[in-house]
Design an enzyme around this catalytic site. Structure first.
Site, PDB file in Angstrom:
ATOM      1  N   ASP A  75       3.313  -3.947   8.063  1.00  0.00           N
ATOM      2  CA  ASP A  75       2.030  -3.280   7.872  1.00  0.00           C
ATOM      3  C   ASP A  75       0.947  -4.346   8.023  1.00  0.00           C
ATOM      4  O   ASP A  75       0.742  -5.169   7.131  1.00  0.00           O
ATOM      5  CB  ASP A  75       1.987  -2.645   6.469  1.00  0.00           C
ATOM      6  CG  ASP A  75       0.604  -2.114   6.122  1.00  0.00           C
ATOM      7  OD1 ASP A  75      -0.299  -2.150   6.978  1.00  0.00           O
ATOM      8  OD2 ASP A  75       0.424  -1.670   4.969  1.00  0.00           O
ATOM      9  N   GLN A  95      -4.241  -5.104   7.041  1.00  0.00           N
ATOM     10  CA  GLN A  95      -5.186  -6.073   6.471  1.00  0.00           C
ATOM     11  C   GLN A  95      -5.126  -7.428   7.158  1.00  0.00           C
ATOM     12  O   GLN A  95      -5.862  -8.342   6.766  1.00  0.00           O
ATOM     13  CB  GLN A  95      -4.913  -6.275   4.968  1.00  0.00           C
ATOM     14  CG  GLN A  95      -5.089  -5.039   4.119  1.00  0.00           C
ATOM     15  CD  GLN A  95      -6.526  -4.544   4.064  1.00  0.00           C
ATOM     16  OE1 GLN A  95      -7.466  -5.224   4.511  1.00  0.00           O
ATOM     17  NE2 GLN A  95      -6.720  -3.356   3.532  1.00  0.00           N
ATOM     18  N   HIS A 121       0.875  -1.173   0.000  1.00  0.00           N
ATOM     19  CA  HIS A 121       0.000   0.000   0.000  1.00  0.00           C
ATOM     20  C   HIS A 121       0.918   1.231   0.000  1.00  0.00           C
ATOM     21  O   HIS A 121       2.014   1.183   0.570  1.00  0.00           O
ATOM     22  CB  HIS A 121      -0.838  -0.038   1.291  1.00  0.00           C
ATOM     23  CG  HIS A 121      -1.930   0.971   1.371  1.00  0.00           C
ATOM     24  ND1 HIS A 121      -1.705   2.283   1.686  1.00  0.00           N
ATOM     25  CD2 HIS A 121      -3.261   0.846   1.187  1.00  0.00           C
ATOM     26  CE1 HIS A 121      -2.863   2.924   1.698  1.00  0.00           C
ATOM     27  NE2 HIS A 121      -3.824   2.079   1.396  1.00  0.00           N
ATOM     28  N   LYS A 174     -10.410  -0.725  10.597  1.00  0.00           N
ATOM     29  CA  LYS A 174     -10.546  -1.923   9.785  1.00  0.00           C
ATOM     30  C   LYS A 174     -10.905  -3.137  10.644  1.00  0.00           C
ATOM     31  O   LYS A 174     -11.251  -4.187  10.120  1.00  0.00           O
ATOM     32  CB  LYS A 174      -9.273  -2.195   8.994  1.00  0.00           C
ATOM     33  CG  LYS A 174      -9.053  -1.224   7.821  1.00  0.00           C
ATOM     34  CD  LYS A 174      -8.007  -1.775   6.898  1.00  0.00           C
ATOM     35  CE  LYS A 174      -7.284  -0.791   6.017  1.00  0.00           C
ATOM     36  NZ  LYS A 174      -7.957   0.282   5.367  1.00  0.00           N
ATOM     37  N   CYS A 202      -4.693   2.238  -3.766  1.00  0.00           N
ATOM     38  CA  CYS A 202      -3.476   2.799  -3.183  1.00  0.00           C
ATOM     39  C   CYS A 202      -2.286   1.865  -3.373  1.00  0.00           C
ATOM     40  O   CYS A 202      -1.415   1.760  -2.503  1.00  0.00           O
ATOM     41  CB  CYS A 202      -3.643   3.124  -1.699  1.00  0.00           C
ATOM     42  SG  CYS A 202      -4.857   4.393  -1.402  1.00  0.00           S
TER      43      CYS A 202
END
Lengths: 146, 402
Positions: B193, B196, B116, B219, B359
């Site tokens: 990261d 997700q 991302h 999220k 993104c």
């Protein structure tokens, strides 16, 4: 839903079988237009003569049906017109999208009137105006080919 | 599983209007999260960490309870949990504080083309300012990062590896543990990261080998505006503050200042205590449902969705053919239809999917597509969502005159 009323025969025709997609000979103005958030990218070429008449124009590039059809309809409208007239049509088109243009004025946009309700799809306004914004910049800024 | 028992916990679905499949962008919130944020403002609202009166003490307790809930979720110590606005801010914190301080000319930062933008641009900034170089791992089309790629690009010069745990486009899980082991052998720190992954996968910072790990609250069904950065204690201790101001100092004189203890050193200014309290409620909800259940629902629906989409010859799914490797994320294209048109037309039937480059422009280029449509599922989706989407597909082509 009203939203989908944008997608109709006229728009599909211009998207699937654009009249002005391709290249022209000896363009006097060339400019890229981009919608960074969606990745739509077009290039418009115009040939404007000494009398300020847009003799011919075309576009290349890729994008959604709305951006592609809109630029094709726009070229239909401005080819053969004077620069001032093209800029006037730009004002009318933007006015229509903001819901500020009068009915009579709007009719000057002919097929491009299909975008009248795009204001109900705010996320797609930038698609419909991509070609128009690019054209305005070309004619206003008097860009010339290197 | 035709009836999803969790769906009723989410007020946004009660009008029956939406078939929401954009949870990779943001999740819907259950009643308990909305109630928690309201409860904070109604019964414990004061500026936390400051006041010496009961109400402020309650606000502070609520905020610190939330920190403990987060640390429990990912296997960290509370002092290693820094609240931020979102994963983007967390990653920027590491870039500005750790990156600009400890990276130098000639050092290498290793990341992947499938990141991302928020796990790519901060590292480019570090490279520009320090003279370090960013290198990119290139995955196969299904997202697999091959060993040869790693062995070639991870060198003695690599000082920082930034990797997404789960791709927001392909849904694939990256082998973070293996990469971290290799990175640690060469002396690099590993930034994960996890935006997700934390909502979908049981995540343990130690098992993963993460030195830093970032994710967003929204999220995983928490409020907007609250995010998390985990940092290994010894690293956080030697890092300078990111933002300077109130609540992050020990003492200030005109001659100088000393910084507050962790994690407050990195939480300048008034914090989003209500957001943190809401996030705590989201974590409690997530734990009540359980990761096993989430996994089961997502895999079942992803399998169903991929099965039906594959039946249309003009639909192309990005990434692995194995639904269990998608973590609920299915990116697809339809021949002759731009993804934005897909999304707009589906919206006419109340079906919400994302369209665009997500993104992740470099990944789009790597995959050879300009953009994709993306359906992303979560614990509240049901078979009816998948059915509605699959039944709407032929109509998209019809509306477009194809």
């Amino acid at each position: 839903m009203a939203l989908n009323s944008i997608y109709g025969e006229i728009l599909n025709e211009h998207n699937l079988r654009p009249v002005h997609k391709g290249r022209i000979e000896n363009p006097s103005l060339v400019l890229d237009g981009k919608n960074p958030s969606c990745g739509d990218e077009i290039t418009i070429e115009l040939r404007v003569n000494d009398e300020d008449v847009i003799e011919d124009g075309c576009f290349t590039g890729s994008g959604c049906a709305i951006s592609q059809a809109s630029v094709d309809m726009m070229l239909d409208l401005i080819i053969g017109e004077k620069r001032e007239r093209a800029l006037k049509l730009y004002e009318i088109f933007m006015g229509m999208i903001r819901g500020e243009a009068g009915e009579e004025e709007t009719e000057e946009l002919d097929e491009a009137m299909v975008f009248k309700d795009i204001s109900h799809m705010p996320a797609r306004v930038k698609c419909a105006v991509l070609g128009w914004r690019t054209m305005r910049e070309m004619l206003d800024g008097r860009l010339s080919v290197e | 599983m035709s009836q999803n028992p969790y769906r009723q916990d989410f007020p946004v679905f009660r009008n029956g209007k939406y078939r929401y499949m954009d949870s990779a962008a943001t999740a819907q919130r259950p009643d308990s999260v909305i109630a928690a944020e309201k409860e904070f403002y109604e019964s414990m609202n004061a500026n936390p960490l400051r006041g010496l009166y009961e109400l402020s003490v309650m606000a502070t307790q609520a905020y610190e309870e939330a920190r403990r809930a987060v640390s429990g979720l990912i296997g960290a110590e509370p002092s290693e949990i820094i609240f931020t606005r979102n994963a983007t801010e967390s990653l920027n914190l590491v870039a500005y504080s750790y990156g600009l301080t400890f990276l130098h000319e000639g050092d290498e930062i290793l990341t992947t083309v499938m990141e991302h933008h928020s796990n790519m641009l901060p590292w480019r900034m570090v490279a520009e300012r320090t003279g370090a170089v960013v290198k990119y791992l290139k995955p196969l089309k299904d997202g697999t990062i091959e060993d040869s790629e790693l062995e070639e690009k991870l060198t003695g010069k690599t000082k920082l590896v930034a990797i997404g745990h789960v791709s927001n486009v392909l849904g694939c899980e990256n082998p973070v543990r293996r990469i971290a082991d290799m990175a640690h052998d060469t002396g690099a720190v590993v930034v994960v990261d996890a935006a997700q992954s934390v909502p979908h996968l049981k995540t343990d910072v130690k098992e993963l080998g993460a030195d830093f790990l970032a994710f967003s609250g929204h999220k995983l069904m928490g409020p907007f505006g609250i995010g998390v950065l985990y940092g290994r204690r010894d690293l956080l201790e030697k890092m300078p503050p990111f933002l300077r101001g109130g609540e992050m100092i020990e003492s200030v004189t005109l001659e100088g200042q000393t910084w507050a203890e962790l994690p407050h050193k990195f939480e300048a200014g008034t914090v989003n205590a209500a957001g943190a309290y809401g996030l705590k409620a989201a974590i409690e909800y997530l734990n009540r449902v359980g990761y096993d259940n989430i996994r089961r629902i997502e895999d079942e629906l992803t399998g169903m969705l991929m099965d039906v989409l594959t039946e249309y010859p003009y639909v192309h799914i990005q990434g692995s053919e194995d639904p269990s490797k998608h973590n609920g994320i299915v990116s697809f294209t339809i021949d002759g239809v731009h993804p934005h048109d897909i999304s707009s037309i589906l919206d006419g039937s109340g079906i919400n999917v994302r369209a665009g480059h997500h993104c992740a422009e470099p990944l789009m280029k790597h995959l050879g597509v300009q953009s994709t449509a993306r359906a992303s599922l979560y614990l509240y989706n049901d078979e009816e969502d998948v059915r509605a989407l699959s039944e709407a597909i032929p109509g998209i082509r019809r509306v477009m005159g194809l």
